[in-house]
Design an enzyme around this catalytic site. Structure first.
Site, PDB file in Angstrom:
ATOM      1  N   LYS A 122      -2.920  -3.469  16.269  1.00 45.36           N
ATOM      2  CA  LYS A 122      -3.581  -2.325  15.624  1.00 45.36           C
ATOM      3  C   LYS A 122      -4.419  -1.551  16.642  1.00 45.36           C
ATOM      4  CE  LYS A 122      -1.940  -2.527  11.571  1.00 45.36           C
ATOM      5  NZ  LYS A 122      -1.076  -1.494  11.035  1.00 45.36           N
ATOM      6  N   LYS A 126       1.924  -7.965   9.206  1.00 45.12           N
ATOM      7  CA  LYS A 126       0.465  -7.970   8.996  1.00 45.12           C
ATOM      8  C   LYS A 126      -0.167  -9.347   8.789  1.00 45.12           C
ATOM      9  CE  LYS A 126       0.872  -7.626   4.022  1.00 45.12           C
ATOM     10  NZ  LYS A 126       0.311  -7.186   2.769  1.00 45.12           N
ATOM     11  N   PHE A 183     -12.560 -21.090   1.602  1.00 48.34           N
ATOM     12  CA  PHE A 183     -12.720 -21.461   3.010  1.00 48.34           C
ATOM     13  C   PHE A 183     -14.178 -21.347   3.443  1.00 48.34           C
ATOM     14  CE2 PHE A 183      -8.162 -19.686   3.381  1.00 48.34           C
ATOM     15  CZ  PHE A 183      -7.602 -20.926   3.089  1.00 48.34           C
ATOM     16  N   TYR A 193      -2.186  -9.827  15.847  1.00 41.47           N
ATOM     17  CA  TYR A 193      -2.018  -8.743  14.871  1.00 41.47           C
ATOM     18  C   TYR A 193      -3.065  -7.655  15.124  1.00 41.47           C
ATOM     19  CZ  TYR A 193      -2.836  -6.124  10.600  1.00 41.47           C
ATOM     20  OH  TYR A 193      -3.063  -5.093   9.719  1.00 41.47           O
ATOM     21  N   SER A 195      -6.939  -0.975  10.505  1.00 40.25           N
ATOM     22  CA  SER A 195      -7.519  -2.086   9.758  1.00 40.25           C
ATOM     23  C   SER A 195      -8.921  -2.393  10.266  1.00 40.25           C
ATOM     24  CB  SER A 195      -6.631  -3.319   9.983  1.00 40.25           C
ATOM     25  OG  SER A 195      -7.263  -4.492   9.536  1.00 40.25           O
ATOM     26  N   ILE A 249       0.845  -1.206   0.000  1.00 42.94           N
ATOM     27  CA  ILE A 249       0.000   0.000   0.000  1.00 42.94           C
ATOM     28  C   ILE A 249       0.880   1.255   0.000  1.00 42.94           C
ATOM     29  CG2 ILE A 249      -1.889   1.185   1.187  1.00 42.94           C
ATOM     30  CD1 ILE A 249      -2.557  -1.594   2.481  1.00 42.94           C
ATOM     31  N   ARG A 274     -11.961 -21.394   7.531  1.00 44.72           N
ATOM     32  CA  ARG A 274     -10.667 -21.075   8.146  1.00 44.72           C
ATOM     33  C   ARG A 274     -10.922 -20.555   9.567  1.00 44.72           C
ATOM     34  NH1 ARG A 274      -7.112 -16.478   5.111  1.00 44.72           N
ATOM     35  NH2 ARG A 274      -8.903 -15.219   5.727  1.00 44.72           N
ATOM     36  N   ASP A 310      12.196   2.278   5.129  1.00 43.42           N
ATOM     37  CA  ASP A 310      11.732   0.880   5.206  1.00 43.42           C
ATOM     38  C   ASP A 310      12.927   0.011   5.583  1.00 43.42           C
ATOM     39  OD1 ASP A 310       8.968  -0.461   3.617  1.00 43.42           O
ATOM     40  OD2 ASP A 310      10.528  -1.807   4.395  1.00 43.42           O
TER      41      ASP A 310
HETATM   42  P1  NAD Z   1       3.503  -4.575   3.464  1.00 40.93           P
HETATM   43  O1  NAD Z   1       4.094  -5.639   4.304  1.00 40.93           O
HETATM   44  O2  NAD Z   1       3.527  -4.739   1.988  1.00 40.93           O
HETATM   45  O3  NAD Z   1       4.169  -3.161   3.823  1.00 40.93           O
HETATM   46  C1  NAD Z   1       4.687  -2.865   5.091  1.00 40.93           C
HETATM   47  C2  NAD Z   1       6.100  -2.318   4.903  1.00 40.93           C
HETATM   48  O4  NAD Z   1       6.645  -1.975   6.178  1.00 40.93           O
HETATM   49  C3  NAD Z   1       7.042  -3.354   4.272  1.00 40.93           C
HETATM   50  O5  NAD Z   1       7.747  -2.756   3.203  1.00 40.93           O
HETATM   51  C4  NAD Z   1       8.000  -3.713   5.424  1.00 40.93           C
HETATM   52  O6  NAD Z   1       9.290  -4.036   4.940  1.00 40.93           O
HETATM   53  C5  NAD Z   1       7.974  -2.444   6.257  1.00 40.93           C
HETATM   54  N1  NAD Z   1       8.254  -2.640   7.696  1.00 40.93           N
HETATM   55  C6  NAD Z   1       7.676  -3.523   8.537  1.00 40.93           C
HETATM   56  N2  NAD Z   1       8.192  -3.395   9.767  1.00 40.93           N
HETATM   57  C7  NAD Z   1       9.120  -2.392   9.713  1.00 40.93           C
HETATM   58  C8  NAD Z   1       9.991  -1.790  10.658  1.00 40.93           C
HETATM   59  N3  NAD Z   1      10.046  -2.212  11.924  1.00 40.93           N
HETATM   60  N4  NAD Z   1      10.801  -0.791  10.241  1.00 40.93           N
HETATM   61  C9  NAD Z   1      10.767  -0.376   8.954  1.00 40.93           C
HETATM   62  N5  NAD Z   1       9.985  -0.900   8.016  1.00 40.93           N
HETATM   63  C10 NAD Z   1       9.165  -1.910   8.390  1.00 40.93           C
HETATM   64  O7  NAD Z   1       1.997  -4.367   3.964  1.00 40.93           O
HETATM   65  P2  NAD Z   1       0.813  -3.537   3.302  1.00 40.93           P
HETATM   66  O8  NAD Z   1      -0.197  -4.499   2.813  1.00 40.93           O
HETATM   67  O9  NAD Z   1       1.354  -2.499   2.414  1.00 40.93           O
HETATM   68  O10 NAD Z   1       0.213  -2.877   4.614  1.00 40.93           O
HETATM   69  C11 NAD Z   1       0.592  -1.567   5.023  1.00 40.93           C
HETATM   70  C12 NAD Z   1      -0.071  -1.262   6.349  1.00 40.93           C
HETATM   71  O11 NAD Z   1      -1.481  -1.371   6.195  1.00 40.93           O
HETATM   72  C13 NAD Z   1       0.296  -2.189   7.489  1.00 40.93           C
HETATM   73  O12 NAD Z   1       0.390  -1.422   8.665  1.00 40.93           O
HETATM   74  C14 NAD Z   1      -0.867  -3.150   7.565  1.00 40.93           C
HETATM   75  O13 NAD Z   1      -1.012  -3.657   8.872  1.00 40.93           O
HETATM   76  C15 NAD Z   1      -2.011  -2.246   7.193  1.00 40.93           C
HETATM   77  N6  NAD Z   1      -3.163  -2.964   6.611  1.00 40.93           N
HETATM   78  C16 NAD Z   1      -2.973  -3.781   5.546  1.00 40.93           C
HETATM   79  C17 NAD Z   1      -4.063  -4.469   4.996  1.00 40.93           C
HETATM   80  C18 NAD Z   1      -3.880  -5.436   3.853  1.00 40.93           C
HETATM   81  O14 NAD Z   1      -4.740  -6.297   3.673  1.00 40.93           O
HETATM   82  N7  NAD Z   1      -2.835  -5.328   3.049  1.00 40.93           N
HETATM   83  C19 NAD Z   1      -5.339  -4.277   5.547  1.00 40.93           C
HETATM   84  C20 NAD Z   1      -5.493  -3.408   6.618  1.00 40.93           C
HETATM   85  C21 NAD Z   1      -4.385  -2.752   7.150  1.00 40.93           C
HETATM   86  C1  WQD Z   2     -10.974 -12.806   2.323  1.00 36.45           C
HETATM   87  C2  WQD Z   2     -12.030 -13.892   2.118  1.00 36.45           C
HETATM   88  C3  WQD Z   2     -11.576 -15.897   3.370  1.00 36.45           C
HETATM   89  C4  WQD Z   2      -7.925 -16.972   1.165  1.00 36.45           C
HETATM   90  C5  WQD Z   2      -7.344 -10.181   6.304  1.00 36.45           C
HETATM   91  C6  WQD Z   2      -6.961  -9.784   7.696  1.00 36.45           C
HETATM   92  C7  WQD Z   2      -7.339  -8.353   7.955  1.00 36.45           C
HETATM   93  C8  WQD Z   2      -6.795  -7.423   6.873  1.00 36.45           C
HETATM   94  C9  WQD Z   2      -7.112  -7.912   5.507  1.00 36.45           C
HETATM   95  C10 WQD Z   2      -4.718  -6.482   7.608  1.00 36.45           C
HETATM   96  C11 WQD Z   2     -12.412 -14.619   3.418  1.00 36.45           C
HETATM   97  C12 WQD Z   2     -11.508 -16.158   1.886  1.00 36.45           C
HETATM   98  C13 WQD Z   2      -9.066 -16.334   1.625  1.00 36.45           C
HETATM   99  C14 WQD Z   2      -8.060 -18.231   0.519  1.00 36.45           C
HETATM  100  C15 WQD Z   2     -10.441 -18.093   0.799  1.00 36.45           C
HETATM  101  N1  WQD Z   2      -5.360  -7.319   6.926  1.00 36.45           N
HETATM  102  N2  WQD Z   2     -10.295 -16.885   1.439  1.00 36.45           N
HETATM  103  N3  WQD Z   2      -9.321 -18.734   0.341  1.00 36.45           N
HETATM  104  O1  WQD Z   2      -9.541 -12.443   6.229  1.00 36.45           O
HETATM  105  O2  WQD Z   2     -10.973 -10.567   5.282  1.00 36.45           O
HETATM  106  O3  WQD Z   2      -8.744 -10.060   6.184  1.00 36.45           O
HETATM  107  O4  WQD Z   2      -6.717  -9.272   5.372  1.00 36.45           O
HETATM  108  O5  WQD Z   2      -5.137  -5.686   8.403  1.00 36.45           O
HETATM  109  O6  WQD Z   2      -6.836  -8.027   9.207  1.00 36.45           O
HETATM  110  O7  WQD Z   2      -7.605 -10.623   8.626  1.00 36.45           O
HETATM  111  O8  WQD Z   2      -8.910 -11.278   4.053  1.00 36.45           O
HETATM  112  O9  WQD Z   2      -8.056 -12.014   1.880  1.00 36.45           O
HETATM  113  O10 WQD Z   2      -7.566 -13.425   3.936  1.00 36.45           O
HETATM  114  O11 WQD Z   2      -9.880 -13.351   3.037  1.00 36.45           O
HETATM  115  O12 WQD Z   2     -11.539 -18.608   0.615  1.00 36.45           O
HETATM  116  O13 WQD Z   2      -7.064 -18.858   0.100  1.00 36.45           O
HETATM  117  O14 WQD Z   2     -11.468 -14.901   1.270  1.00 36.45           O
HETATM  118  O15 WQD Z   2     -12.149 -16.970   4.043  1.00 36.45           O
HETATM  119  O16 WQD Z   2     -13.780 -14.938   3.317  1.00 36.45           O
HETATM  120  P1  WQD Z   2      -9.641 -11.178   5.513  1.00 36.45           P
HETATM  121  P2  WQD Z   2      -8.500 -12.545   3.201  1.00 36.45           P
END
Ligand code: NAD
Ligand code: WQD
Length: 337
Positions: free
Chosen positions: A152, A84, A217, A148, A124, A12, A291, A31
């Protein structure tokens, strides 16, 4: 504005850097590459035409983090840096507490010492746990179901306490729902190491031939077709929300917490069908057991983001799938391609 982007080479973060650079902000990416590739920096240069300033730093390193903020002269910090993976957090909770919470405390301390008073924080929908009702509003009860999610929630609380102690410190807490998709260039995208935990990257890897079939799942959830329902949001819409959040912090001179989603629930099977349409590839799947820890249905009420940030999602599920597939097909092995 001069902006520090912690975790800016991640999924992101990298997309947000594109939008921030396009809006004319001056960025420094920090990073530790614990979950990202240095190649992201070359790709950002290719997309924006500018070499991003970068510092390799681990937020757990207190002195380095203080040095970065002291020297940087930042007007705002966008904080993505966290671990994450829900499953991994259950196996290694202390690593998650240390990386996510300790790193955030160091960052907040360094911001305070440097007089940097604007923060955009990646939270999140996980903080809602299994919500009582959908769509989920920001005032829904907060409850966590895994380590996790606990990090948050704790980080949100730490930030709220800091804001209460210093009225000049303003934080935008952004609760993302399910980010998917990629930049339309296909040059950056989501590149999970090992077996993907999340649905969209798994679908992509099946379509590109890296995995045989998707396990769905659960086929007996009380949903439209028995599969789980989520609020998928295009990562470019999410990226734009960060730039809008920074503008809003400046305009409103106060902090806020908002959901970032489309407000539309989409089932696993609906996403598979949309992906097949967008990619022209078959995505074989089998329905397996639920799951652990999953819930039936989670989607956002995004109306607060709309009224406060003047933001709403613009990309539909077809666009999410098209862009995810462009990234995956151009980079079958991710950044290692
Ligand atoms: P990502 O893992 O791709 O990006 C996180 C980045 O932070 C990585 O480049 C990692 O190397 C860096 N990082 C981690 N710990 C560090 C540290 N101690 N010092 C310096 N760098 C560090 O994840 P993302 O999907 O881009 O997620 C970004 C943020 O959004 C995270 O905080 C995650 O919890 C949150 N988030 C993600 C999702 C999702 O589904 N992707 C959903 C909700 C919230
Ligand atoms: C989505 C849907 C699964 C994989 C997670 C974290 C949440 C946030 C986003 C960081 C669900 C189904 C998944 C697979 C499947 N991250 N699924 N087969 O669980 O909504 O959220 O990511 O903050 O904290 O919990 O996302 O993409 O894992 O699942 O059927 O191989 O897909 O059961 O219904 P989720 P997901």
């Amino acid at each position: 504005m001069r902006i520090l982007v912690c975790g800016g080479t991640g999924y992101i973060g990298s997309h947000t850097c594109v939008v921030l650079a396009e809006r004319g902000h001056d960025l420094l990416i920090a990073d530790n590459f614990s979950n990202s590739s240095p190649r992201v920096l070359e790709r950002l240069q290719a997309i924006t035409g500018k070499t991003p300033a970068f510092e390799r730093i681990d937020l757990r390193d207190r002195d380095a983090t203080h040095g970065l903020l002291r020297e940087g002269g930042f007007d705002a910090v966008v904080h993505f840096a966290a671990l994450k993976a829900v499953g991994e957090s259950c196996e290694k909770p202390l690593d998650y507490f240390d990386n996510n919470i300790t790193g955030t405390i160091h960052l907040l301390q360094a911001m305070q010492a440097a007089g940097t008073k604007r923060l955009v924080f990646s939270s999140s929908a996980t903080v809602y746990g299994d919500p009582d009702r959908v769509p989920v509003r920001e005032d829904a009860p907060l409850r966590v179901t895994n380590p996790y999610g606990r990090t948050k929630l704790v980080m949100e609380e730490l930030i709220a306490d800091l804001c209460a102690s210093d009225p000049a410190f303003h934080a935008a807490v952004l609760r993302y729902f399910n980010p998917v998709g990629a930049h339309p260039s296909g040059l950056i995208g989501e590149d999970p190491g090992g077996t993907p935990n999340n649905l969209m990257p798994y679908i992509c890897q099946v379509a590109v031939g890296r995995r045989e079939r998707l396990s769905v799942f659960g086929g007996d959830w009380p949903t439209v077709d028995g599969s789980g329902v989520r609020d998928y949001i295009h990562v470019m819409d999410l990226a734009r929300a960060h730039a809008d959040a920074i503008d809003t912090l400046q305009r409103e001179r106060r902090g806020f917490t908002v959901n970032l989603g489309t407000g539309q629930g989409v089932s696993v099977l609906q996403l598979v069908q949309a992906f097949e349409r967008a990619s022209g590839k078959a995505v074989p799947y089998e329905i397996v057991a639920r799951r652990a820890g999953d819930v039936a249905e989670v989607y956002a009420d995004p109306s607060l983001a709309q009224s406060l940030l003047h933001w709403s999602a613009e990309h539909d599920v077809d666009a999410m799938c098209r862009d995810a597939w462009r990234w995956q097909s151009m980079n079958p092995q991710g950044f290692a391609s």
